[in-house]
Scaffold this motif. Structure first.
Motif, PDB file in Angstrom:
ATOM      1  N   LEU A  35       0.877  -1.160   0.000  1.00 56.14           N
ATOM      2  CA  LEU A  35       0.000   0.000   0.000  1.00 56.14           C
ATOM      3  C   LEU A  35       0.925   1.223   0.000  1.00 56.14           C
ATOM      4  CD1 LEU A  35      -3.064   0.428   0.315  1.00 56.14           C
ATOM      5  CD2 LEU A  35      -2.738   0.383   2.787  1.00 56.14           C
ATOM      6  N   ILE A  36       0.633   2.171  -0.869  1.00 57.71           N
ATOM      7  CA  ILE A  36       1.568   3.290  -1.045  1.00 57.71           C
ATOM      8  C   ILE A  36       0.959   4.601  -0.525  1.00 57.71           C
ATOM      9  CG2 ILE A  36       2.904   4.624  -2.749  1.00 57.71           C
ATOM     10  CD1 ILE A  36       2.500   2.065  -4.608  1.00 57.71           C
ATOM     11  N   GLY A  37       1.732   5.299   0.274  1.00 58.76           N
ATOM     12  CA  GLY A  37       1.296   6.612   0.750  1.00 58.76           C
ATOM     13  C   GLY A  37       0.291   6.537   1.882  1.00 58.76           C
ATOM     14  N   ALA A  38       0.274   5.426   2.597  1.00 55.39           N
ATOM     15  CA  ALA A  38      -0.685   5.256   3.695  1.00 55.39           C
ATOM     16  C   ALA A  38      -0.168   5.933   4.974  1.00 55.39           C
ATOM     17  CB  ALA A  38      -0.916   3.769   3.919  1.00 55.39           C
TER      18      ALA A  38
ATOM     19  N   ARG B 240      -3.839  13.693  -1.229  1.00 53.61           N
ATOM     20  CA  ARG B 240      -4.176  12.770  -2.314  1.00 53.61           C
ATOM     21  C   ARG B 240      -3.285  12.910  -3.556  1.00 53.61           C
ATOM     22  NH1 ARG B 240     -10.058  12.591  -3.187  1.00 53.61           N
ATOM     23  NH2 ARG B 240      -9.532  11.612  -5.154  1.00 53.61           N
ATOM     24  N   GLU B 241      -2.948  14.137  -3.913  1.00 48.04           N
ATOM     25  CA  GLU B 241      -2.079  14.318  -5.089  1.00 48.04           C
ATOM     26  C   GLU B 241      -0.682  13.735  -4.856  1.00 48.04           C
ATOM     27  OE1 GLU B 241      -1.443  18.138  -7.169  1.00 48.04           O
ATOM     28  OE2 GLU B 241      -3.607  18.375  -6.809  1.00 48.04           O
ATOM     29  N   ASN B 242      -0.171  13.985  -3.648  1.00 48.57           N
ATOM     30  CA  ASN B 242       1.166  13.447  -3.323  1.00 48.57           C
ATOM     31  C   ASN B 242       1.152  11.928  -3.295  1.00 48.57           C
ATOM     32  OD1 ASN B 242       2.286  15.949  -3.028  1.00 48.57           O
ATOM     33  ND2 ASN B 242       1.768  16.089  -0.844  1.00 48.57           N
ATOM     34  N   ILE B 243       0.041  11.365  -2.782  1.00 50.17           N
ATOM     35  CA  ILE B 243      -0.063   9.900  -2.710  1.00 50.17           C
ATOM     36  C   ILE B 243      -0.060   9.324  -4.130  1.00 50.17           C
ATOM     37  CG2 ILE B 243      -1.557   7.969  -2.041  1.00 50.17           C
ATOM     38  CD1 ILE B 243      -2.545   9.735   0.312  1.00 50.17           C
ATOM     39  N   PHE B 244      -0.813   9.975  -5.013  1.00 50.72           N
ATOM     40  CA  PHE B 244      -0.857   9.495  -6.398  1.00 50.72           C
ATOM     41  C   PHE B 244       0.541   9.523  -7.025  1.00 50.72           C
ATOM     42  CE2 PHE B 244      -1.074  10.443 -10.960  1.00 50.72           C
ATOM     43  CZ  PHE B 244      -1.688   9.274 -11.393  1.00 50.72           C
TER      44      PHE B 244
ATOM     45  N   PRO C 253      -1.933   3.033  -4.715  1.00 48.83           N
ATOM     46  CA  PRO C 253      -1.955   4.100  -3.717  1.00 48.83           C
ATOM     47  C   PRO C 253      -3.018   3.836  -2.662  1.00 48.83           C
ATOM     48  CG  PRO C 253      -3.123   4.781  -5.696  1.00 48.83           C
ATOM     49  CD  PRO C 253      -2.513   3.448  -5.996  1.00 48.83           C
ATOM     50  N   TYR C 254      -2.784   4.351  -1.471  1.00 52.20           N
ATOM     51  CA  TYR C 254      -3.837   4.312  -0.453  1.00 52.20           C
ATOM     52  C   TYR C 254      -4.956   5.244  -0.899  1.00 52.20           C
ATOM     53  CZ  TYR C 254      -6.534   5.476   3.635  1.00 52.20           C
ATOM     54  OH  TYR C 254      -7.596   5.709   4.479  1.00 52.20           O
ATOM     55  N   VAL C 255      -6.176   4.689  -0.929  1.00 49.08           N
ATOM     56  CA  VAL C 255      -7.359   5.512  -1.218  1.00 49.08           C
ATOM     57  C   VAL C 255      -8.335   5.294  -0.080  1.00 49.08           C
ATOM     58  CG1 VAL C 255      -9.174   6.053  -2.878  1.00 49.08           C
ATOM     59  CG2 VAL C 255      -7.007   5.124  -3.706  1.00 49.08           C
ATOM     60  N   ILE C 256      -8.831   6.372   0.447  1.00 49.30           N
ATOM     61  CA  ILE C 256      -9.693   6.280   1.632  1.00 49.30           C
ATOM     62  C   ILE C 256     -11.015   5.572   1.344  1.00 49.30           C
ATOM     63  CG2 ILE C 256     -10.957   8.460   1.313  1.00 49.30           C
ATOM     64  CD1 ILE C 256     -10.221   8.994   4.351  1.00 49.30           C
ATOM     65  N   HIS C 257     -11.532   4.876   2.347  1.00 51.42           N
ATOM     66  CA  HIS C 257     -12.915   4.379   2.321  1.00 51.42           C
ATOM     67  C   HIS C 257     -13.547   4.890   3.619  1.00 51.42           C
ATOM     68  CE1 HIS C 257     -16.409   1.860   2.547  1.00 51.42           C
ATOM     69  NE2 HIS C 257     -16.183   1.387   1.332  1.00 51.42           N
ATOM     70  N   TYR C 258     -14.669   5.582   3.495  1.00 55.26           N
ATOM     71  CA  TYR C 258     -15.202   6.266   4.677  1.00 55.26           C
ATOM     72  C   TYR C 258     -15.722   5.331   5.770  1.00 55.26           C
ATOM     73  CZ  TYR C 258     -14.579  10.311   1.704  1.00 55.26           C
ATOM     74  OH  TYR C 258     -14.012  11.248   0.895  1.00 55.26           O
ATOM     75  N   GLN C 259     -16.211   4.125   5.366  1.00 52.50           N
ATOM     76  CA  GLN C 259     -16.729   3.204   6.400  1.00 52.50           C
ATOM     77  C   GLN C 259     -15.626   2.286   6.944  1.00 52.50           C
ATOM     78  OE1 GLN C 259     -19.243   3.764   3.738  1.00 52.50           O
ATOM     79  NE2 GLN C 259     -19.969   5.177   5.318  1.00 52.50           N
TER      80      GLN C 259
END
Ligand code: SF4
Length: 351
Positions: A191-194, A242-246, A221-227
């Motif tokens: 997982l990247i950028g977490a 988010r841009e830096n993570i991408f 990349p790490y992408v958030i999930h709200y739940q």
């Protein structure tokens, strides 16, 4: 490349501006020289969103009660398999949450045999999480050739921060070792950028890929999930980052290509969740594999690992066409009808 140092990888991961462009250009050259200009297709069948685990970042974790759970019937899974065979995708990925039990192991074994009966040339990748040695072996003997188990991070302390106490890094590593020992084309990824992760951690992840001598990489990349527990804790942080993570995910693909050269690297769908041209950029940065989601549309929307997941609800044909356009925009050729084994694996097993 001679033995690359951690420091050199860290420099690649810090590249900005002109240096970033040069990194992508270099990775593109290495890609064309070592794995050519084709992109291999893997039709992903997300056959169940049930999972016995509770990773803090994942949308289908057991603790997410807002999700409608499903487990596809054999017939529905095989509809996707036939589609993959007719379209010449060359391979399918059976992907699901982590489940255990005799009945489950037998079900997977039977599905693998059925796939081979439908099209013996269709390669099968398993992405089912951790399993016992004997279970992985049964699936291999039934005909599955490839297995993907993301280590998520090679830093065991970080792994502890990202998972509940009963999720053990050592067990995951053991599973990965077993997968390789059994003879699968072995894939992993991180997982990247977490949260809590540093550039140093990521550089060590690439060295881990190298030391473990993996054949394929599926990282995103790490992408958030709200739940999820992280969904509220890191919401503001994620929006800022988010841009830096991408960008970091793209640099990870490029640096991994430069270091590992002939392995298969996926341009994953999570890239598209952060950038409309995410997968195109991922291919240009060194990715040579792409995974169209060929899960039947009625199930797709409930396999939401993170927010903004692409192609939820799209019919299979549409899902595939959008991927073919991605390959075209990146300037590569889809490897229709090719199994696309990892060259690294083929060299590894031929000695
Ligand atoms: S990351 Fe995998 S094992 Fe963890 S909760 Fe999600 S599906 Fe389950």
């Amino acid at each position: 490349m001679r033995n690359v140092s951690q420091r050199e990888i860290e420099e690649m991961l810090k590249a900005e501006g002109k240096e970033f462009d040069l990194l992508i250009e270099k990775a593109g050259k290495v890609r064309r020289k070592h794995v050519g200009n084709k992109v291999y297709l893997r039709g992903v069948i997300e056959f169940t969103n049930k999972c016995s685990k509770n990773c803090y970042y994942c949308g289908i974790r057991k603790g997410n009660k807002s999700l409608k759970r499903y487990f596809m019937s054999k017939e529905d899974i095989l509809k996707s398999v036939r589609f993959a065979s007719e379209k010449g995708l060359g391979s399918v990925v059976l992907q699901g949450g982590e489940l255990k039990g005799k009945q489950y192991v037998s079900f997977i074994e039977e599905i693998i045999k059925e796939i081979k009966r439908i099209d013996s040339s269709l390669m099968i990748t398993l992405s089912l999480g951790e399993a016992g040695f004997d279970d992985y072996k049964r699936w291999f003997d039934a005909g599955a050739e490839r297995c993907l188990l993301r280590i998520e991070t090679s830093n065991s302390d970080l792994y502890k921060k990202w998972h509940p106490q009963d999720h053990k890094f050592e067990e995951r590593l053991k599973c990965l070792e077993n997968i390789k020992k059994i003879g699968y084309q072995t894939g992993t990824g991180v997982l990247i950028g977490a949260p809590y992760q540093t550039i140093e951690d990521l550089a060590k992840d690439i060295l881990f890929y190298k030391d473990f001598d993996v054949d394929m990489i599926g990282m995103g990349p790490y992408v958030i999930h709200y739940q999820t527990p992280w969904g509220s804790e890191f919401k503001d942080w994620f929006e800022r980052e988010r841009e830096n993570i991408f960008k970091l995910a793209i640099k990870m693909i490029a640096a991994t290509r430069i270091v590992m050269k002939d392995i298969n690297i996926a341009s994953t769908s999570a890239l598209a969740a952060l950038h409309s041209e995410g997968r195109v950029i991922g291919l240009k940065a060194g990715g040579n594999v792409i995974m169209p989601d060929i899960t039947l549309p009625e199930y797709k929307e409930n396999y939401k690992l993170y927010e903004n997941k692409p192609s939820l609800n799209s019919p299979l044909e549409q899902s595939l066409n959008s991927i073919l356009l991605v390959i075209d925009r990146a300037g590569f050729i889809p490897a229709i009808g090719e199994e696309g084994s990892s060259l690294h694996y083929l060299k590894r097993v031929s000695g």
